[in-house]
Write an enzyme that holds these catalytic residues in place. Structure first.
Site: not given
Length: 242
Positions: A86, A114, A156, A196
């Site tokens: 988070g 997630d 990410d 990413k």
């Protein structure tokens, strides 16, 4: 679609907590585990995350990028893909004013997703234990976004490491491509995407896809990314819907 393995996540928690507890007990740890833990404890970004109350050091990657490119603005709607634990959502909440703390600025929205459980965070809506590629998750996401649209998509994410560099690279590129697909559905014209990736042979495929959808695509390696890591970020700005 996990950002890290569960084992690595527990290490992050141990290393931050250990900063107040003195010498680290490495008894019973493997040599690789010992090296990882010692590196964590000597990492200035791990220490800064602890003192500034961020959930992990990755917050400083997003802070640096946003300080330079100003992609997160008050009133923006943000999707954080692979949000656990988070830290990026913490940054987004602050920057888009999703708690409404600064009444003089418009109030934004932050939605994190997630496969893992994400500890609740004031100012963020979390879809825990859910897959971003699942149509049911997408439907929930759209219901949480104002006008079913986002201004910024953050990713990410990373797959659990297999130990095979090329395979892990391919898996991460595929995850990024799924985020690009999401952007085509929900991103507002002019919006931004930050994802990413690990450098490798398929990076050009991802860059090509982004270049077809965004006016400006650039590669970034923040100072908080370790020098020895293959980790890089594509920042794609000014979305133009096909």
């Amino acid at each position: 679609m996990l950002k890290h393995t569960v084992l690595q996540r527990s290490f992050i928690h141990i290393s931050v907590a250990s900063l107040k507890k003195g010498p680290l007990n490495l008894k019973g740890k493997s040599p690789a585990d010992k090296r990882w833990l010692v590196r964590q404890l000597s990492d200035p970004f791990v220490k800064a995350a602890h003192t500034q109350n961020y959930r992990c050091r990755s917050a400083f990657k997003l802070l640096e990028i946003d300080d330079k490119f100003n992609i997160l603005r008050p009133g923006h709607s943000v999707i954080d893909c692979g949000a656990a634990p988070g830290a990026w959502s913490q940054v987004a909440v602050q920057r888009v004013n999703s708690t409404g703390e600064h009444m003089e600025n418009p109030r934004g929205t932050v939605v994190g997703i997630d496969l893992l459980r994400i500890t609740p965070l004031d100012g963020a809506h979390f879809l825990s234990n859910q897959d971003i590629t699942d149509p049911a998750t997408e439907a929930q996401l759209l219901s949480l976004l104002p006008d079913a649209r986002a201004d910024v998509i953050l990713s990410d994410m990373a797959p659990n490491a297999s130990g095979l560099r090329e395979l892990d690279h391919e898996r991460l590129i595929n995850l990024c491509l799924s985020v690009v697909g999401l952007a085509e559905k929900v991103l507002r014209p002019g919006g931004s995407l930050l994802c990413k990736y690990w450098d490798g042979a398929l990076a050009h495929k991802l860059q090509t896809n982004l270049s077809q959808l965004f006016q400006d695509v650039r590669t970034i390696k923040p100072k908080a990314s370790r020098k020895e890591s293959a980790e890089l970020f594509y920042l794609a700005r000014t979305f133009r819907k096909r």
